[in-house]
Scaffold this active site. Structure first.
Site, PDB file in Angstrom:
ATOM      1  N   ASP A   1      -8.144  -7.423   0.144  1.00 36.95           N
ATOM      2  CA  ASP A   1      -7.353  -7.488   1.369  1.00 36.95           C
ATOM      3  C   ASP A   1      -8.168  -6.887   2.490  1.00 36.95           C
ATOM      4  O   ASP A   1      -9.054  -6.057   2.259  1.00 36.95           O
ATOM      5  CB  ASP A   1      -6.032  -6.714   1.230  1.00 36.95           C
ATOM      6  CG  ASP A   1      -6.236  -5.213   1.419  1.00 36.95           C
ATOM      7  OD1 ASP A   1      -5.923  -4.704   2.519  1.00 36.95           O
ATOM      8  OD2 ASP A   1      -6.742  -4.550   0.488  1.00 36.95           O
TER       9      ASP A   1
ATOM     10  N   HIS B   1      -7.046 -19.965  11.960  1.00 36.83           N
ATOM     11  CA  HIS B   1      -8.363 -20.399  11.464  1.00 36.83           C
ATOM     12  C   HIS B   1      -8.980 -19.359  10.536  1.00 36.83           C
ATOM     13  O   HIS B   1      -9.469 -19.693   9.448  1.00 36.83           O
ATOM     14  CB  HIS B   1      -9.319 -20.685  12.611  1.00 36.83           C
ATOM     15  CG  HIS B   1     -10.726 -20.842  12.132  1.00 36.83           C
ATOM     16  ND1 HIS B   1     -11.167 -21.981  11.489  1.00 36.83           N
ATOM     17  CD2 HIS B   1     -11.777 -19.966  12.120  1.00 36.83           C
ATOM     18  CE1 HIS B   1     -12.422 -21.809  11.111  1.00 36.83           C
ATOM     19  NE2 HIS B   1     -12.820 -20.604  11.492  1.00 36.83           N
TER      20      HIS B   1
ATOM     21  N   ASP C   1       0.861  -1.180   0.000  1.00 32.29           N
ATOM     22  CA  ASP C   1       0.000   0.000   0.000  1.00 32.29           C
ATOM     23  C   ASP C   1       0.896   1.229   0.000  1.00 32.29           C
ATOM     24  O   ASP C   1       1.942   1.249   0.648  1.00 32.29           O
ATOM     25  CB  ASP C   1      -0.904  -0.027   1.235  1.00 32.29           C
ATOM     26  CG  ASP C   1      -1.950   1.068   1.226  1.00 32.29           C
ATOM     27  OD1 ASP C   1      -1.987   1.841   0.260  1.00 32.29           O
ATOM     28  OD2 ASP C   1      -2.713   1.148   2.198  1.00 32.29           O
TER      29      ASP C   1
ATOM     30  N   CYS D   1     -13.713 -27.472   8.758  1.00 34.74           N
ATOM     31  CA  CYS D   1     -12.463 -26.782   8.430  1.00 34.74           C
ATOM     32  C   CYS D   1     -11.249 -27.698   8.574  1.00 34.74           C
ATOM     33  O   CYS D   1     -11.160 -28.487   9.521  1.00 34.74           O
ATOM     34  CB  CYS D   1     -12.321 -25.564   9.341  1.00 34.74           C
ATOM     35  SG  CYS D   1     -10.845 -24.577   9.006  1.00 34.74           S
TER      36      CYS D   1
ATOM     37  N   CYS E   1      -8.069 -26.458   8.817  1.00 36.85           N
ATOM     38  CA  CYS E   1      -6.930 -25.712   9.345  1.00 36.85           C
ATOM     39  C   CYS E   1      -6.361 -26.407  10.573  1.00 36.85           C
ATOM     40  O   CYS E   1      -7.002 -27.272  11.181  1.00 36.85           O
ATOM     41  CB  CYS E   1      -7.328 -24.277   9.668  1.00 36.85           C
ATOM     42  SG  CYS E   1      -8.171 -24.056  11.253  1.00 36.85           S
TER      43      CYS E   1
ATOM     44  N   CYS F   1      -8.533 -26.278  13.759  1.00 46.73           N
ATOM     45  CA  CYS F   1      -9.759 -27.094  13.769  1.00 46.73           C
ATOM     46  C   CYS F   1      -9.502 -28.578  13.562  1.00 46.73           C
ATOM     47  O   CYS F   1     -10.228 -29.422  14.107  1.00 46.73           O
ATOM     48  CB  CYS F   1     -10.720 -26.609  12.690  1.00 46.73           C
ATOM     49  SG  CYS F   1     -11.418 -24.970  13.000  1.00 46.73           S
TER      50      CYS F   1
END
Length: 393
Positions: free
Chosen positions: A275, A357, A90, A313, A315, A318
């Site tokens: 984003d 997560h 940015d 999930c 991840c 999880c």
């Protein structure tokens, strides 16, 4: 270098591929935010494991700390943070906007006192391009003035920014865009410079901004000046207006947005790149995003709950190391009870697991969007997405 391939479309939704100097990015994509050269609370290896293809850095903050001398000694931001996939930076325009009355905007640029040591600084389009050249980010953003939703004029503070104010801000950003392009080319930066469409809440000003930026022929375009306090319906109105008007052969980036619903809505209206700090910031406050709605892990009802945050999930938080979700018989993840306990005790592992997560959820959502577009089933996917999110946890 930038090469954008449009692989498939369904309505306004687009499946694309973006080739940059540090790698290939499959779009639509969510980009985790690493303001200070790190995505907060996540190891870089975890980012790769969860499928992050490109991350963000911030020109303003990296200019403040560690500074350009140190950054240059590492050959840029990739070497400094040991991330060897693409990076977008940015320009610093949003951070200047967030300083409010502490900064002074002029034709030359933005004057302000350093929030680190109080030094008097001047950030101009040229300086922004020089900083981003040192950072060697794959995508460089033009320096712009982020048009506020409400006026900062002492006489009208708190009221909707007037058309006159929005026009003045938009036209200043266009003049800065020309200076950014000239300096970018003078520096022979081998990366890609994106222009930013501004114009506040006024569609005709957005059209003027886009037309002028197209004359400058930036290889990619972003929609800025959203997520600045406007109501959700105004943001969606601008997405509906701007998305279809962006040039089809270039990548489209919606800056600073947003919730899972915002991302899907953006894709529906032609956006390729997103984003937002929401998945990381919310994670640090015990707010987890799941397929079936949002989970507030601080609620007492989770004190003894053996379920993971999201039973579907894969991840680490999880499903653990196996990657097998509870819905498929996996039992290696961390329970809601444990996450609740970590949060109540202030243990740093709590926000770390929540961040893993949330970012995994956002990146997987975009992966599922890409798969649906490839299969020609994006319409039914959107219906199911909203039904699932409304079901509740």
């Amino acid at each position: 270098m930038l090469k954008f391939e449009l692989l498939k479309t369904e309505g306004l939704a687009r499946r694309g591929r973006l080739t940059l100097n540090h790698g290939v990015v499959e779009t639509p994509i969510f980009m985790p935010v690493g303001t200070y050269g790190t995505v907060r609370g996540v190891m870089p290896q975890s980012l790769e494991d969860m499928g992050a293809q490109i991350i963000l850095g911030n020109t303003f903050h990296l200019w403040m700390r560690p500074g350009l001398d140190i950054m240059q000694s590492f050959g840029g931001l990739h070497g400094f943070e040991n991330w060897h996939k693409p990076i977008l930076t940015d320009s610093g325009g949003f951070q200047v906007w967030s300083l409010g009355e502490m900064r002074k905007i002029s034709e030359e640029g933005a004057k302000f006192a350093s929030p680190v040591n109080g030094d008097k600084l001047l950030l101009t389009p040229e300086v922004s391009m020089q900083i981003q050249t040192v950072l060697n980010s794959d995508i460089v953003m033009q320096f712009d003035e982020c048009t506020p939703y409400t006026s900062i004029d002492p006489k009208t503070r708190g009221q909707l920014t007037t058309e006159r104010e929005a026009r003045a801000s938009m036209e200043l950003s266009l003049r800065w865009a020309k200076r950014c392009k000239a300096e970018f080319e003078r520096l022979e930066n081998p990366n890609a410079l994106f222009g930013i469409v501004q114009g506040g809440m006024y569609e005709h000003l957005r059209d003027e901004s886009l037309a002028a930026l197209e004359e400058l022929d930036f290889p990619g375009l972003a929609v800025g000046g959203v997520s600045v306090g406007e109501p959700k319906e105004d943001m969606q109105r601008l997405m509906r207006h701007c998305g279809p008007r962006l040039p089809a052969h270039k990548p489209h980036y919606l800056m600073g947005v947003g919730t899972p619903e915002d991302l899907v809505y953006g894709v529906q209206h032609g956006i390729d790149m997103f984003d937002c700090v929401m998945p990381t910031r919310n994670a640090r406050n015990g707010h987890l995003f799941t397929r079936y709605g949002d989970l507030r892990i601080r609620n007492a009802r989770h004190k003894a709950d053996p379920q993971p945050a999201d039973g579907t999930c894969r991840c680490y938080a999880c499903a653990g190391r196996s990657g097998v979700p509870w819905a498929e018989g996996g039992r290696e993840g961390f329970s809601r009870a444990y996450l609740h306990h970590l949060d109540r005790c202030g243990e740093m592992l709590g926000p770390m697991l929540a961040t893993v997560h949330n970012l995994h959820y956002y990146l997987n959502l975009m992966r599922e969007v890409r798969q649906a577009l490839e299969a020609g089933t994006f319409g039914p996917f959107v219906v199911q997405f909203h039904a699932d999110r409304a079901r509740g946890v």
